[in-house]
Design a protein around this motif. Structure first.
Motif, PDB file in Angstrom:
ATOM      1  N   GLN A 164      -4.742  10.201 -10.487  1.00 29.30           N
ATOM      2  CA  GLN A 164      -6.107  10.413 -10.007  1.00 29.30           C
ATOM      3  C   GLN A 164      -6.537   9.289  -9.074  1.00 29.30           C
ATOM      4  O   GLN A 164      -6.263   8.114  -9.338  1.00 29.30           O
ATOM      5  CB  GLN A 164      -7.059  10.461 -11.209  1.00 29.30           C
ATOM      6  N   GLY A 165      -7.235   9.656  -8.021  1.00 30.04           N
ATOM      7  CA  GLY A 165      -7.769   8.656  -7.106  1.00 30.04           C
ATOM      8  C   GLY A 165      -7.456   9.013  -5.670  1.00 30.04           C
ATOM      9  O   GLY A 165      -6.620   9.880  -5.405  1.00 30.04           O
ATOM     10  N   PRO A 166      -8.124   8.336  -4.715  1.00 30.54           N
ATOM     11  CA  PRO A 166      -7.985   8.701  -3.306  1.00 30.54           C
ATOM     12  C   PRO A 166      -6.571   8.539  -2.747  1.00 30.54           C
ATOM     13  O   PRO A 166      -6.232   9.168  -1.748  1.00 30.54           O
ATOM     14  CB  PRO A 166      -8.977   7.761  -2.595  1.00 30.54           C
ATOM     15  N   LYS A 167      -5.741   7.708  -3.363  1.00 33.93           N
ATOM     16  CA  LYS A 167      -4.374   7.527  -2.872  1.00 33.93           C
ATOM     17  C   LYS A 167      -3.369   8.417  -3.605  1.00 33.93           C
ATOM     18  O   LYS A 167      -2.168   8.377  -3.314  1.00 33.93           O
ATOM     19  CB  LYS A 167      -3.953   6.062  -3.043  1.00 33.93           C
ATOM     20  N   ALA A 168      -3.827   9.221  -4.563  1.00 30.23           N
ATOM     21  CA  ALA A 168      -2.888  10.014  -5.376  1.00 30.23           C
ATOM     22  C   ALA A 168      -2.035  10.927  -4.497  1.00 30.23           C
ATOM     23  O   ALA A 168      -0.823  11.053  -4.699  1.00 30.23           O
ATOM     24  CB  ALA A 168      -3.659  10.831  -6.414  1.00 30.23           C
ATOM     25  N   VAL A 169      -2.680  11.559  -3.510  1.00 29.91           N
ATOM     26  CA  VAL A 169      -1.925  12.496  -2.672  1.00 29.91           C
ATOM     27  C   VAL A 169      -0.851  11.763  -1.877  1.00 29.91           C
ATOM     28  O   VAL A 169       0.282  12.250  -1.753  1.00 29.91           O
ATOM     29  CB  VAL A 169      -2.890  13.305  -1.769  1.00 29.91           C
ATOM     30  N   ASP A 170      -1.167  10.583  -1.359  1.00 30.81           N
ATOM     31  CA  ASP A 170      -0.177   9.815  -0.589  1.00 30.81           C
ATOM     32  C   ASP A 170       1.012   9.425  -1.464  1.00 30.81           C
ATOM     33  O   ASP A 170       2.155   9.424  -1.007  1.00 30.81           O
ATOM     34  CB  ASP A 170      -0.816   8.546  -0.013  1.00 30.81           C
ATOM     35  N   VAL A 171       0.719   9.071  -2.705  1.00 31.55           N
ATOM     36  CA  VAL A 171       1.789   8.669  -3.625  1.00 31.55           C
ATOM     37  C   VAL A 171       2.757   9.833  -3.836  1.00 31.55           C
ATOM     38  O   VAL A 171       3.981   9.673  -3.751  1.00 31.55           O
ATOM     39  CB  VAL A 171       1.201   8.206  -4.973  1.00 31.55           C
ATOM     40  N   LEU A 172       2.207  11.026  -4.092  1.00 34.01           N
ATOM     41  CA  LEU A 172       3.083  12.172  -4.349  1.00 34.01           C
ATOM     42  C   LEU A 172       3.865  12.556  -3.097  1.00 34.01           C
ATOM     43  O   LEU A 172       5.043  12.915  -3.179  1.00 34.01           O
ATOM     44  CB  LEU A 172       2.277  13.360  -4.871  1.00 34.01           C
ATOM     45  N   VAL A 173       3.224  12.460  -1.936  1.00 32.85           N
ATOM     46  CA  VAL A 173       3.932  12.776  -0.683  1.00 32.85           C
ATOM     47  C   VAL A 173       5.082  11.780  -0.476  1.00 32.85           C
ATOM     48  O   VAL A 173       6.197  12.171  -0.108  1.00 32.85           O
ATOM     49  CB  VAL A 173       2.950  12.777   0.507  1.00 32.85           C
ATOM     50  N   ARG A 174       4.829  10.506  -0.761  1.00 33.30           N
ATOM     51  CA  ARG A 174       5.909   9.502  -0.629  1.00 33.30           C
ATOM     52  C   ARG A 174       7.077   9.813  -1.549  1.00 33.30           C
ATOM     53  O   ARG A 174       8.207   9.452  -1.269  1.00 33.30           O
ATOM     54  CB  ARG A 174       5.373   8.100  -0.946  1.00 33.30           C
ATOM     55  N   LEU A 175       6.786  10.464  -2.677  1.00 38.11           N
ATOM     56  CA  LEU A 175       7.857  10.796  -3.632  1.00 38.11           C
ATOM     57  C   LEU A 175       8.423  12.196  -3.363  1.00 38.11           C
ATOM     58  O   LEU A 175       9.120  12.764  -4.205  1.00 38.11           O
ATOM     59  CB  LEU A 175       7.339  10.689  -5.065  1.00 38.11           C
ATOM     60  N   GLY A 176       8.095  12.750  -2.199  1.00 41.37           N
ATOM     61  CA  GLY A 176       8.756  13.969  -1.758  1.00 41.37           C
ATOM     62  C   GLY A 176       8.049  15.266  -2.113  1.00 41.37           C
ATOM     63  O   GLY A 176       8.600  16.356  -1.880  1.00 41.37           O
ATOM     64  N   ALA A 177       6.835  15.192  -2.664  1.00 36.93           N
ATOM     65  CA  ALA A 177       6.136  16.419  -3.066  1.00 36.93           C
ATOM     66  C   ALA A 177       5.313  16.960  -1.891  1.00 36.93           C
ATOM     67  O   ALA A 177       4.593  16.211  -1.231  1.00 36.93           O
ATOM     68  CB  ALA A 177       5.228  16.132  -4.257  1.00 36.93           C
ATOM     69  N   ASP A 178       5.416  18.260  -1.677  1.00 33.48           N
ATOM     70  CA  ASP A 178       4.764  18.897  -0.528  1.00 33.48           C
ATOM     71  C   ASP A 178       3.380  19.398  -0.951  1.00 33.48           C
ATOM     72  O   ASP A 178       3.139  20.596  -1.041  1.00 33.48           O
ATOM     73  CB  ASP A 178       5.658  20.048  -0.054  1.00 33.48           C
ATOM     74  N   VAL A 179       2.469  18.444  -1.251  1.00 33.95           N
ATOM     75  CA  VAL A 179       1.191  18.816  -1.860  1.00 33.95           C
ATOM     76  C   VAL A 179      -0.014  18.451  -0.991  1.00 33.95           C
ATOM     77  O   VAL A 179      -1.156  18.692  -1.391  1.00 33.95           O
ATOM     78  CB  VAL A 179       1.029  18.140  -3.246  1.00 33.95           C
ATOM     79  N   ALA A 180       0.231  17.878   0.186  1.00 29.37           N
ATOM     80  CA  ALA A 180      -0.868  17.292   0.965  1.00 29.37           C
ATOM     81  C   ALA A 180      -1.960  18.301   1.299  1.00 29.37           C
ATOM     82  O   ALA A 180      -3.139  17.953   1.331  1.00 29.37           O
ATOM     83  CB  ALA A 180      -0.323  16.647   2.233  1.00 29.37           C
TER      84      ALA A 180
END
Lengths: 383, 123
Positions: A164-180
């Protein structure tokens, strides 16, 4: 192996797959809903602030996960709609919705999230996430009411993490998740650090973020991959509570329970138009009457003046000294930097700006009814 | 100046017949982030074991009991603006109240620092 030393409790505590990680991180572990859970790591205020500024990682594996499996979406949705007031039939593929299990008086047995897979091959399957303390009762209640052809399959083999938090999406994208690009309340599959997960873009902090369901056997690997990111810190239940309180979100057993209806709890937004018109859920007569004529009391935000927090159970008086309600959650809001509370007041006193008096340790404390949330939600609604 | 401790995790620093009272480092760690301290009025008579102050963390409110009987002669007003001082310097600047002792004999029932550290190690 860690020696799981137990307090002298009647029922042995249960452990999530991440227990050893919490202990290694220096978390203070407390019994919560039958589980040994981390209440804090470095401190509630620091963890709260980190979640609002970057990304907080929560182990919420104690929550109940289950699949409701039927032959097609309409059949499964109809089975669930007998117990909840949300329009589940209209829930689109790859979408999630919030609702409540109700008793025959319209009281809330539990609140839950319902999601529908984006995959046509899974049509007829809904995933449910319910509160830890209620899960055994919820699942028994569901099973007792299911028609032939629809079955409940508990997912006790799955852990649940929230990022949770404003950087959560960036973290998941860095780990390869296509969730942006997923809008708020999307439910789908994603591969995070090479691990297959069921992911929703939701949470309980008021921030943008994700809840990630993963097999128990992969939970530690997923946790390690997430916590290794510089933007991520582990967050305990203490900050989870202060974040959700600032977000104006209900905690079951405190702000909502069997004696409160969704209308009184200001959750009418979660009962869609078709269900308001048709009914067909437990307590529909009570709830439709409250929708038509107004509920006798309402859940409101309360902002005490000064610095003293008003805790759960604090009596609320009108300024002329008449008892009008009770605080159901109260504490210190680290982002607000002051005391915040929620509670129920008689409907005549529920308008934002109404001055009230709180009785704290026998002394009157001036406060005001305010609009919720205390901290504006920052969900991602799409571009 | 003699320093004493209680099993409720308060410390007393006694100078003449006045005790400065606060909560120990162990206590502040257990409480977590302190967000509010309610202090008594100067001049209030307190009884050993009676409520002397309230300390609130993010999560909960906890009572602080008077470790000795006497009269409150001073309170740490700076805690109103900076309650986190209790976390940062619990056994110095984070003091709560000063109490003029009415019965110095009560001090004999308290622990010294070595006894308190040994007690904390058992928790």
């Amino acid at each position: 192996m860690v020696d799981h030393a137990q307090a002298a409790t009647e029922t042995p505590l249960r452990y999530t797959p991440l227990y050893d990680r919490h202990v290694a991180l220096g978390a203070r572990m407390v019994p919560f809903a039958g589980y040994s859970m981390p209440v804090q790591y470095e401190g509630i205020i620091a963890e709260h602030a980190h979640t609002r500024a970057a990304a907080g990682l929560f182990d919420v594996s104690h929550m109940g996960q289950a699949f409701l499996i039927g032959p097609d979406h309409d059949t499964t949705a109809a089975a669930l709609e007998r117990l909840v007031p949300a329009d589940i039939r209209a829930l689109g593929r790859g979408r999630q919705r919030y609702t409540q299990f109700l008793n025959p008086q319209g009281g809330i047995l539990d609140d839950l999230m319902v999601s529908r897979s984006p995959d046509a091959a899974d049509d007829g399957t809904l995933m449910l996430i319910v509160n830890a303390a209620c899960k055994d009762d919820d699942f028994a209640h569901l099973e007792a009411s299911l028609p032939a052809g629809v079955r409940l399959q508990r997912a006790d083999d799955r852990a649940l993490l929230a990022l949770q938090g404003p950087k959560a999406v960036d973290v998941l994208v860095r780990l390869g998740a296509d969730v942006a690009d997923w809008p708020f309340m999307t439910a789908s599959q994603a591969t995070i650090a090479g691990i297959d997960c069921s992911v929703t873009r939701s949470g309980y902090t008021g921030e943008d973020g994700f809840e990630i369901s993963v097999r128990n056997t992969n939970a530690v690997a997923l946790w390690d991959a997430l916590v290794a990111d510089d933007d991520v810190k582990p967050i305990g239940l203490g900050a989870r509570d202060s974040l959700r309180l600032e977000g104006g979100l209900c905690l079951y057993g405190h702000d909502i329970d069997q004696a409160t209806t969704p209308v009184e709890a200001n959750l009418l937004w979660s009962i869609q138009k078709r269900r308001r018109e048709e009914g067909g859920f437990p307590g529909d007569h009570v709830i439709r009457e409250q929708i038509a004529n107004g509920a006798p009391r309402l859940r409101v935000g309360i902002r005490p003046e000064g610095r003293a927090p008003a805790r759960e159970g604090t009596e609320i008086l009108s300024r002329d000294g008449q008892p009008i309600g009770t605080v159901t959650s109260g504490g210190f809001g680290p982002t607000v930097n002051g005391p915040v509370a929620m509670g129920y007041v008689a409907a005549a006193h529920a308008a934002a700006g109404t001055p009230v008096t709180l009785m704290v340790r026998g002394k009157p404390l001036a406060a005001e009814v305010v609009a919720l949330p205390f901290v504006p939600a920052r969900f991602y609604r799409g571009r | 100046m003699a320093k004493f401790f209680t099993k409720d995790h308060e410390w007393l620093s006694v100078d003449g017949n006045v005790a400065t009272v606060g909560i120990t480092d162990y206590a502040q760690q257990q409480l977590g982030d302190v967000v509010f301290v309610e202090l008594p009025e100067v001049g209030k008579a307190v009884t050993k074991g009676g409520e002397a102050a309230v300390v609130e963390s993010v999560k909960a409110a906890s009572e602080v009991y008077a470790p000795v009987s006497g009269t409150v002669t001073d309170v740490n007003a700076a805690l109103a603006e900076n309650p986190a001082t209790v976390n940062e310097a619990p056994e110095t600047e984070g003091w709560f109240v000063r109490i003029e002792l009415s019965d110095e004999g009560e001090l004999a029932e308290l622990m010294d620092e070595a006894a308190y550290r040994a007690y904390v190690d058992t928790l």
